[in-house]
Structure formats: structure tokens, C-alpha cells
Design a protein around this motif. Sequence first.
Motif, short mmCIF file in Angstrom:
data_model
loop_
_atom_site.label_atom_id
_atom_site.label_comp_id
_atom_site.label_asym_id
_atom_site.label_seq_id
_atom_site.Cartn_x
_atom_site.Cartn_y
_atom_site.Cartn_z
N ALA A 110 -14.51 13.68 -16.49
CA ALA A 110 -15.84 14.10 -16.85
C ALA A 110 -16.87 14.60 -15.98
CB ALA A 110 -16.37 12.42 -17.51
N ALA A 111 -16.78 13.94 -14.43
CA ALA A 111 -17.79 14.69 -13.57
C ALA A 111 -17.03 16.11 -13.14
CB ALA A 111 -17.65 13.83 -12.47
N TRP A 112 -15.73 16.25 -13.18
CA TRP A 112 -15.27 17.61 -12.81
C TRP A 112 -15.78 18.54 -13.94
CZ3 TRP A 112 -11.49 20.88 -14.90
CH2 TRP A 112 -11.05 21.88 -14.01
N VAL A 113 -15.67 18.30 -15.00
CA VAL A 113 -15.98 19.25 -16.06
C VAL A 113 -17.65 19.47 -16.36
CG1 VAL A 113 -13.99 18.93 -17.41
CG2 VAL A 113 -15.85 17.60 -17.89
N ASN A 114 -18.26 18.60 -15.67
CA ASN A 114 -19.93 18.70 -15.81
C ASN A 114 -20.24 19.85 -15.02
OD1 ASN A 114 -22.31 18.08 -16.50
ND2 ASN A 114 -22.27 16.33 -15.34
N HIS A 115 -20.52 20.98 -15.14
CA HIS A 115 -20.97 21.95 -14.30
C HIS A 115 -21.91 22.99 -15.14
CE1 HIS A 115 -17.99 24.84 -15.86
NE2 HIS A 115 -17.52 23.48 -15.79
N PRO A 116 -23.02 22.44 -15.44
CA PRO A 116 -24.08 23.42 -16.11
C PRO A 116 -24.45 24.56 -15.37
CG PRO A 116 -25.14 21.44 -15.62
CD PRO A 116 -23.68 21.04 -15.18
N GLN A 117 -24.81 25.63 -16.06
CA GLN A 117 -24.97 26.80 -15.23
C GLN A 117 -26.46 26.52 -14.16
OE1 GLN A 117 -26.31 30.12 -17.81
NE2 GLN A 117 -26.15 31.40 -16.08
N GLY A 118 -26.17 27.15 -13.01
CA GLY A 118 -27.15 26.91 -11.96
C GLY A 118 -26.66 25.67 -11.00
N VAL A 119 -25.77 24.87 -11.39
CA VAL A 119 -25.45 23.54 -10.68
C VAL A 119 -24.91 24.09 -9.06
CG1 VAL A 119 -23.09 23.26 -11.36
CG2 VAL A 119 -24.55 21.37 -10.54
N THR A 120 -25.50 23.31 -8.32
CA THR A 120 -24.92 23.66 -6.94
C THR A 120 -23.73 22.99 -6.61
OG1 THR A 120 -26.02 21.89 -5.84
CG2 THR A 120 -27.36 24.20 -6.04
N ASN A 121 -22.89 23.31 -5.54
CA ASN A 121 -21.53 22.70 -5.12
C ASN A 121 -21.84 21.38 -4.62
OD1 ASN A 121 -19.75 21.76 -2.77
ND2 ASN A 121 -18.56 23.20 -4.35
N GLU A 122 -23.27 20.91 -3.99
CA GLU A 122 -23.66 19.71 -3.57
C GLU A 122 -23.69 18.87 -4.73
OE1 GLU A 122 -23.54 18.12 -0.74
OE2 GLU A 122 -22.48 19.99 -0.06
N GLN A 123 -24.74 19.35 -5.64
CA GLN A 123 -24.94 18.54 -7.00
C GLN A 123 -23.60 18.22 -7.59
OE1 GLN A 123 -27.49 21.33 -8.69
NE2 GLN A 123 -29.38 20.39 -8.25
N TRP A 124 -22.59 18.91 -7.94
CA TRP A 124 -21.39 18.75 -8.54
C TRP A 124 -20.65 17.73 -7.85
CZ3 TRP A 124 -16.26 20.46 -7.17
CH2 TRP A 124 -15.31 20.53 -8.44
N LEU A 125 -20.47 17.88 -6.44
CA LEU A 125 -19.71 16.84 -5.55
C LEU A 125 -20.20 15.55 -5.84
CD1 LEU A 125 -18.94 18.84 -2.39
CD2 LEU A 125 -17.59 17.86 -4.11
N GLU A 126 -21.72 15.45 -6.01
CA GLU A 126 -22.39 14.14 -5.97
C GLU A 126 -21.95 13.27 -7.35
OE1 GLU A 126 -24.29 11.92 -3.98
OE2 GLU A 126 -23.79 13.71 -2.58
N GLY A 127 -21.49 13.98 -8.45
CA GLY A 127 -21.12 13.60 -9.54
C GLY A 127 -19.82 12.91 -9.33
N LEU A 128 -18.91 13.43 -8.52
CA LEU A 128 -17.49 13.29 -8.18
C LEU A 128 -17.33 12.15 -7.19
CD1 LEU A 128 -15.87 16.92 -7.67
CD2 LEU A 128 -15.57 15.00 -9.76
N ARG A 129 -18.57 12.00 -6.40
CA ARG A 129 -18.42 11.02 -5.12
C ARG A 129 -18.13 9.71 -5.27
NH1 ARG A 129 -20.04 11.93 -0.04
NH2 ARG A 129 -21.32 13.92 -0.66
N PRO A 130 -18.69 8.97 -6.54
CA PRO A 130 -18.13 7.72 -6.70
C PRO A 130 -16.59 7.43 -7.27
CG PRO A 130 -20.17 8.27 -7.91
CD PRO A 130 -19.54 9.65 -7.41
#
Length: 198
Positions: A110-130
Motif C-alpha cells: 500500500a505504501a509502494w503504490v502511494n505516490h501522488p504527483q509531486g511526491v519526493t523520493n524521501e517522502q515516499w521512502l518514509e511511507g515504506l520505512r516502518p
Amino acid sequence: MPIRTNRGRAAVYRRLWGWPLRSPTHLIGTFIVVVAVLVAAGIVVPRLVGDSGAGATPPAGQSTGAAGSATGDRLTTTSPLPTRLSEPLAKPTTAPPAPAALRVAANWAAAWVNHPQGVTNEQWLEGLRPYTTEEYLPVMRSVNPANIPATKVTGEPSATASFTSSVEVQVPTDGPTLSITVVSTNAGWRVADYHQAG
């Protein structure tokens, strides 16, 4: 200024050092002789010195480990060291998939597919981190979220292989099906690898 003659010690030295340079044959012959002398010295000198010197390495079949027994200045082992595996490596133990592992795989997808337009790599990784192992996070830094061909998870996670310390999970999305490897760590179940199964 003294006149050089063909007599005397210097003349003899000049002839000796100059002989290898007179022709390619002389040079090759000299090289072969030097190599032969070095090889012979490498074989003979260790035999002459032997292993009686202080700090010499014990011969094969002897050990300086705690299992050895002292005999004079040398230690000998009570049993020979193994030269090969005495039995094949144990296969991983199969087990029913842990519900926590399936839950972590679903949350990670769910975190992997969550990438709205304009999201940065760091913001996306924070969703995967836990849900990701610390070792795998640097690998995920190379992924550009804008290139992910999925936007939502479309089904429940299912285990394709399950062991006591790892589970292979497939999670369907509106793009490719994710094949996710979840492993048991000190922090709980975490994603250690994934690929797009198709």
C-alpha cells in the motif's frame, strides 16, 4: 685523465655486466638462469630453515587452538580437522505463513503504490520505512516513485512460500503483481526484497 685498458678489475666488471646486453640470446639466457636460481632458492631455503624456528606455523594436522594438547614446544590436536561438510546444510523449516508477515506485506505494498504527483523520493521512502529492513532501505532509494506503474492494491496478500523466518508474499495491484519477501527480524517482520511478478 687515465687511459682505460682491457686490464684490471674494472675491465672485468664491465665485461661481466655487458655480456647479457651483447645480444637478445645472451639476455634471455641470463633471465632464465636468474629465474632458475630464484626458484631453487625458494625450494631449498625453506627446507634448510625447517619449522624449528620460534613462531613457526604448525604442520597440517596440528593446531594451536584450545582443543590441542601441548607436546614440547608444539601443540597437537586430539582429533583431525574436518576437510569437508559432515552433513548437508539444513533446509529451511517450512511453517504456516505468519499473519503478521502477510499484514506487513500488505502495508508495504500500500505504501509502494502511494505516490501522488509531486511526491519526493524521501517522502515516499518514509511511507515504506516502518515495514522495510534497514539494509533494504538504501536499495529503495534508487527507485523513482514517478516510474511506479501502479496506484492501488487490488487484492489480498497470499503466501507462495512460507518458512519459520521468511515468507514470500504476492500482492496484486492495478499494475504488476508484487512478489515480496518478508523476513523475521528483531524489530518484527520486515520487507527485505521485492520484484514485480507481472
